[in-house]
Motif scaffolding. Structure first.
Motif, PDB file in Angstrom:
ATOM      1  N   LEU A   1      57.912  82.351  43.949  1.00 28.43           N
ATOM      2  CA  LEU A   1      58.254  81.075  43.301  1.00 28.43           C
ATOM      3  C   LEU A   1      58.219  79.929  44.317  1.00 28.43           C
ATOM      4  O   LEU A   1      57.742  78.837  44.020  1.00 28.43           O
ATOM      5  CB  LEU A   1      59.638  81.178  42.650  1.00 28.43           C
ATOM      6  N   LYS A   2      58.719  80.186  45.517  1.00 30.12           N
ATOM      7  CA  LYS A   2      58.721  79.159  46.564  1.00 30.12           C
ATOM      8  C   LYS A   2      57.279  78.771  46.916  1.00 30.12           C
ATOM      9  O   LYS A   2      56.946  77.586  47.041  1.00 30.12           O
ATOM     10  CB  LYS A   2      59.445  79.720  47.790  1.00 30.12           C
ATOM     11  N   HIS A   3      56.439  79.777  47.071  1.00 29.87           N
ATOM     12  CA  HIS A   3      55.026  79.538  47.363  1.00 29.87           C
ATOM     13  C   HIS A   3      54.409  78.660  46.285  1.00 29.87           C
ATOM     14  O   HIS A   3      53.710  77.687  46.573  1.00 29.87           O
ATOM     15  CB  HIS A   3      54.313  80.893  47.436  1.00 29.87           C
ATOM     16  N   TRP A   4      54.679  78.988  45.030  1.00 33.29           N
ATOM     17  CA  TRP A   4      54.078  78.230  43.938  1.00 33.29           C
ATOM     18  C   TRP A   4      54.660  76.813  43.871  1.00 33.29           C
ATOM     19  O   TRP A   4      53.929  75.831  43.697  1.00 33.29           O
ATOM     20  CB  TRP A   4      54.287  78.953  42.600  1.00 33.29           C
ATOM     21  N   ALA A   5      55.952  76.705  44.035  1.00 37.06           N
ATOM     22  CA  ALA A   5      56.607  75.394  43.912  1.00 37.06           C
ATOM     23  C   ALA A   5      56.125  74.431  44.994  1.00 37.06           C
ATOM     24  O   ALA A   5      56.046  73.218  44.770  1.00 37.06           O
ATOM     25  CB  ALA A   5      58.122  75.548  43.998  1.00 37.06           C
ATOM     26  N   GLU A   6      55.749  74.991  46.153  1.00 37.58           N
ATOM     27  CA  GLU A   6      55.299  74.137  47.257  1.00 37.58           C
ATOM     28  C   GLU A   6      53.806  73.896  47.224  1.00 37.58           C
ATOM     29  O   GLU A   6      53.299  73.025  47.935  1.00 37.58           O
ATOM     30  CB  GLU A   6      55.688  74.773  48.592  1.00 37.58           C
ATOM     31  N   GLY A   7      53.091  74.692  46.431  1.00 43.05           N
ATOM     32  CA  GLY A   7      51.622  74.602  46.411  1.00 43.05           C
ATOM     33  C   GLY A   7      51.195  73.612  45.365  1.00 43.05           C
ATOM     34  O   GLY A   7      50.089  73.182  45.287  1.00 43.05           O
TER      35      GLY A   7
ATOM     36  N   VAL B   1      53.055  95.569  40.594  1.00 38.75           N
ATOM     37  CA  VAL B   1      52.577  94.181  40.585  1.00 38.75           C
ATOM     38  C   VAL B   1      53.679  93.282  40.032  1.00 38.75           C
ATOM     39  O   VAL B   1      54.399  93.646  39.104  1.00 38.75           O
ATOM     40  CB  VAL B   1      51.282  94.014  39.752  1.00 38.75           C
ATOM     41  N   ILE B   2      53.824  92.107  40.633  1.00 35.49           N
ATOM     42  CA  ILE B   2      54.803  91.122  40.171  1.00 35.49           C
ATOM     43  C   ILE B   2      54.094  89.783  40.177  1.00 35.49           C
ATOM     44  O   ILE B   2      53.430  89.434  41.152  1.00 35.49           O
ATOM     45  CB  ILE B   2      56.082  91.143  41.031  1.00 35.49           C
ATOM     46  N   MET B   3      54.154  89.070  39.049  1.00 33.21           N
ATOM     47  CA  MET B   3      53.230  87.937  38.944  1.00 33.21           C
ATOM     48  C   MET B   3      53.772  86.788  38.128  1.00 33.21           C
ATOM     49  O   MET B   3      54.560  86.952  37.203  1.00 33.21           O
ATOM     50  CB  MET B   3      51.908  88.397  38.311  1.00 33.21           C
ATOM     51  N   LEU B   4      53.301  85.609  38.514  1.00 38.82           N
ATOM     52  CA  LEU B   4      53.533  84.399  37.742  1.00 38.82           C
ATOM     53  C   LEU B   4      52.266  84.103  36.952  1.00 38.82           C
ATOM     54  O   LEU B   4      51.208  83.866  37.543  1.00 38.82           O
ATOM     55  CB  LEU B   4      53.818  83.229  38.680  1.00 38.82           C
ATOM     56  N   ALA B   5      52.370  84.114  35.627  1.00 41.88           N
ATOM     57  CA  ALA B   5      51.277  83.571  34.823  1.00 41.88           C
ATOM     58  C   ALA B   5      51.363  82.051  34.945  1.00 41.88           C
ATOM     59  O   ALA B   5      52.466  81.485  34.935  1.00 41.88           O
ATOM     60  CB  ALA B   5      51.428  83.996  33.370  1.00 41.88           C
ATOM     61  N   GLU B   6      50.217  81.391  35.082  1.00 39.34           N
ATOM     62  CA  GLU B   6      50.190  79.941  35.293  1.00 39.34           C
ATOM     63  C   GLU B   6      49.303  79.305  34.232  1.00 39.34           C
ATOM     64  O   GLU B   6      48.208  79.795  33.965  1.00 39.34           O
ATOM     65  CB  GLU B   6      49.618  79.646  36.691  1.00 39.34           C
ATOM     66  N   HIS B   7      49.820  78.219  33.621  1.00 41.59           N
ATOM     67  CA  HIS B   7      49.018  77.505  32.628  1.00 41.59           C
ATOM     68  C   HIS B   7      49.490  76.058  32.564  1.00 41.59           C
ATOM     69  O   HIS B   7      50.695  75.809  32.413  1.00 41.59           O
ATOM     70  CB  HIS B   7      49.145  78.156  31.240  1.00 41.59           C
ATOM     71  N   GLY B   8      48.545  75.135  32.696  1.00 41.95           N
ATOM     72  CA  GLY B   8      48.887  73.720  32.567  1.00 41.95           C
ATOM     73  C   GLY B   8      49.966  73.266  33.540  1.00 41.95           C
ATOM     74  O   GLY B   8      50.830  72.456  33.185  1.00 41.95           O
ATOM     75  N   GLY B   9      49.929  73.790  34.755  1.00 40.67           N
ATOM     76  CA  GLY B   9      50.892  73.344  35.765  1.00 40.67           C
ATOM     77  C   GLY B   9      52.282  73.921  35.608  1.00 40.67           C
ATOM     78  O   GLY B   9      53.222  73.478  36.269  1.00 40.67           O
ATOM     79  N   ARG B  10      52.413  74.936  34.745  1.00 41.49           N
ATOM     80  CA  ARG B  10      53.715  75.597  34.592  1.00 41.49           C
ATOM     81  C   ARG B  10      53.534  77.109  34.778  1.00 41.49           C
ATOM     82  O   ARG B  10      52.425  77.628  34.640  1.00 41.49           O
ATOM     83  CB  ARG B  10      54.314  75.294  33.207  1.00 41.49           C
ATOM     84  N   VAL B  11      54.620  77.789  35.094  1.00 36.91           N
ATOM     85  CA  VAL B  11      54.560  79.242  35.253  1.00 36.91           C
ATOM     86  C   VAL B  11      55.517  79.931  34.287  1.00 36.91           C
ATOM     87  O   VAL B  11      56.555  79.386  33.909  1.00 36.91           O
ATOM     88  CB  VAL B  11      54.871  79.707  36.694  1.00 36.91           C
ATOM     89  N   LEU B  12      55.143  81.153  33.959  1.00 37.44           N
ATOM     90  CA  LEU B  12      55.910  81.924  32.979  1.00 37.44           C
ATOM     91  C   LEU B  12      57.030  82.701  33.678  1.00 37.44           C
ATOM     92  O   LEU B  12      56.775  83.470  34.610  1.00 37.44           O
ATOM     93  CB  LEU B  12      54.979  82.909  32.263  1.00 37.44           C
ATOM     94  N   LEU B  13      58.239  82.516  33.208  1.00 35.14           N
ATOM     95  CA  LEU B  13      59.392  83.264  33.711  1.00 35.14           C
ATOM     96  C   LEU B  13      60.026  84.023  32.557  1.00 35.14           C
ATOM     97  O   LEU B  13      60.128  83.510  31.443  1.00 35.14           O
ATOM     98  CB  LEU B  13      60.418  82.305  34.318  1.00 35.14           C
ATOM     99  N   GLY B  14      60.458  85.227  32.838  1.00 30.74           N
ATOM    100  CA  GLY B  14      61.092  86.029  31.804  1.00 30.74           C
ATOM    101  C   GLY B  14      62.373  86.651  32.317  1.00 30.74           C
ATOM    102  O   GLY B  14      62.680  86.581  33.509  1.00 30.74           O
ATOM    103  N   ARG B  15      63.120  87.254  31.412  1.00 28.17           N
ATOM    104  CA  ARG B  15      64.329  87.956  31.847  1.00 28.17           C
ATOM    105  C   ARG B  15      64.496  89.252  31.064  1.00 28.17           C
ATOM    106  O   ARG B  15      64.037  89.391  29.927  1.00 28.17           O
ATOM    107  CB  ARG B  15      65.581  87.096  31.722  1.00 28.17           C
ATOM    108  N   GLN B  16      65.140  90.221  31.701  1.00 29.83           N
ATOM    109  CA  GLN B  16      65.508  91.454  31.038  1.00 29.83           C
ATOM    110  C   GLN B  16      66.974  91.363  30.648  1.00 29.83           C
ATOM    111  O   GLN B  16      67.762  90.691  31.309  1.00 29.83           O
ATOM    112  CB  GLN B  16      65.267  92.646  31.975  1.00 29.83           C
TER     113      GLN B  16
END
Lengths: 293, 293
Positions: free
Chosen positions: A287-293, A162-177
């Motif tokens: 990310l593209k899907h979310w940014a355009e939605g 599973v690969i996912m964007l957590a979404e809250h208040g119109g923003r999404v969570l991004l992380g890095r390794q």
């Protein structure tokens, strides 16, 4: 420009002809056809011509005594991969040269390469039967192995992730390794376990890695990922709060990104807040899907 | 009545505590706790009490020298399954008694049973390393095996399966296999292969089994299916035509069902055109979703 809504490694251009895999006469006939082709895969890397297509060789008689994988048919002609023994040690899944080559391939050509590579890799890890320890041999035109001891048949493994964007208040969570290129951030991800639905795995991973609780999960799209053989299941998850508790073993850093910040990163803007994942990763599509939605 | 939109085998009620699996001291301490519980699984079947819950025993010292699977924690108490050797031969995945027992379990209790069973089954098929043939040993609290020869770590396998309703003109395609109970029809299904997205696997399977071409695929929901360890990915696929070309090896019969016919079957009406899949199958959830949408 590659259409960003089509995930990388999708659009396999051959007919997989599953019924032919168990038809020994048909397999022999396809391999003996002078038009038959074999994918050129030096050190498991793709070889790419000037037009951005994978390079194929004539199968020829030289290869007829080696195990072959029937990748499929195009215009009735068999397209194969050679089941050549790979070098000792783990394959270089993320070699820089490979990543550059992948970026030059269309999704369809990458799908071909990925499928061949995933299968060759699987064979390399299944020469023996997990149930009894005896040797196994290739069956089904390269799409299985048969145990010579206990007779169990083995089939190529695909691991759901599973690969996912957590979404809250119109923003999404991004992380890095820590091992990623400098500045790159992406969606969080993790392997799905026995006993979990996609939605449950998304919720568990978000809580384990970032301490956020999912209250609604929606599926967006999927992608095969051939290093070695994952099925990426891309989702957006609404979460209860934006307070983070990061798991340092998994996430080096994370932040909440706005739509404008995501759009700038996807466009490769110089002043973007972060570096986006590559076009061929489903995280880009997500990310593209979310940014355009 | 069980809420039909919650797929069977979901809602795992324990905390999976992934970080504890690699913490030997924590695992020992959990197993030594007098409150620790072990799931009763005679012949890999669930044992169900009068309230419809699974039966647990005290773990006790008798089991401390046997390999254990840490299913997870409830109120801080470790809940385990015993990695007992299973009988020779294939487990009875679809024994009638098992199906009856499953129908009596809530989704959460079925999720527990399914996870334990899937893991035990996986261990039984991975006592040897596929790469080198050497013996493997249990690691990670039962969530992996380590090869004593080449040191490769192995992780429990989950096989993605697509299950889908082809849709055309307000009706959906239902099929049956010859081995199913008389009168039962359900969604078509098949294993996803390396190199495929969910959407591509749905399209391929519909064409292979029924000769229909998908033009749009939408994901609906998912479910873990523990016989032995599938991830069911349930979709609806709009198809170009309702003309069928059935694959006799896979489908004994098929027909296009209206919403009214599906509703009657799900309600168990005596004059229903077909028998619906059981409540705990994701096909039931998928049909319910479609019938209400």
């Amino acid at each position: 420009m590659i259409t960003p809504h089509i995930p990388g490694f999708t659009g396999y251009p051959l007919d997989r002809v599953d019924p032919l895999r168990t038809d020994a006469a048909a397999l022999s006939s396809l391999a003996a056809d002078p038009k038959a082709r074999v994918l050129r895969l030096p050190d498991l890397h793709p070889e790419v011509d000037d037009a951005g297509a994978l390079v194929w060789d004539a199968l020829g008689e030289a290869h007829l005594d080696q195990p072959l994988i029937l990748l499929g048919l195009a215009d009735g002609v068999g397209h194969f991969a050679l089941l050549a023994p790979t070098k000792a040690g783990a394959p270089l899944y993320r070699a820089p040269r490979l990543m550059t080559l992948l970026a030059s391939l269309s999704t369809e050509q990458a799908a071909l390469y990925g499928t061949a590579r995933a299968l060759i890799d699987w064979h390399g890890r299944h020469g023996f039967c997990g149930r009894c320890g005896a040797e196994t041999q290739v069956i089904r035109g390269g799409w299985g192995r048969h145990c010579c001891g206990c007779t169990l048949d083995h089939f190529p493994r695909v691991d759901p992730v599973v690969i996912m964007l957590a979404e809250h208040g119109g923003r999404v969570l991004l992380g890095r390794q820590a091992t990623w290129p400098v500045g790159r951030y992406s969606a969080l991800a993790g392997f799905l376990e026995p006993g979990e639905s996609v939605e449950e795995a998304v919720a568990r991973e978000l809580y384990e890695e970032a301490g956020v609780r999912a209250c609604a999960v929606r599926y967006v799209t999927s992608q095969p990922w051939p290093f070695p053989a994952q099925l990426m299941l891309a989702c957006v998850a609404e979460v209860e709060s934006d307070t983070l508790t990061l798991s340092p073993a998994e996430i080096e850093d994370a932040f909440w990104a706005s739509r404008d910040e995501v759009r700038a990163a996807l466009a490769g803007a110089e002043d973007a807040r972060f570096g986006a994942p590559p076009l061929y990763a489903v995280a880009f599509t997500l990310l593209k899907h979310w940014a355009e939605g």
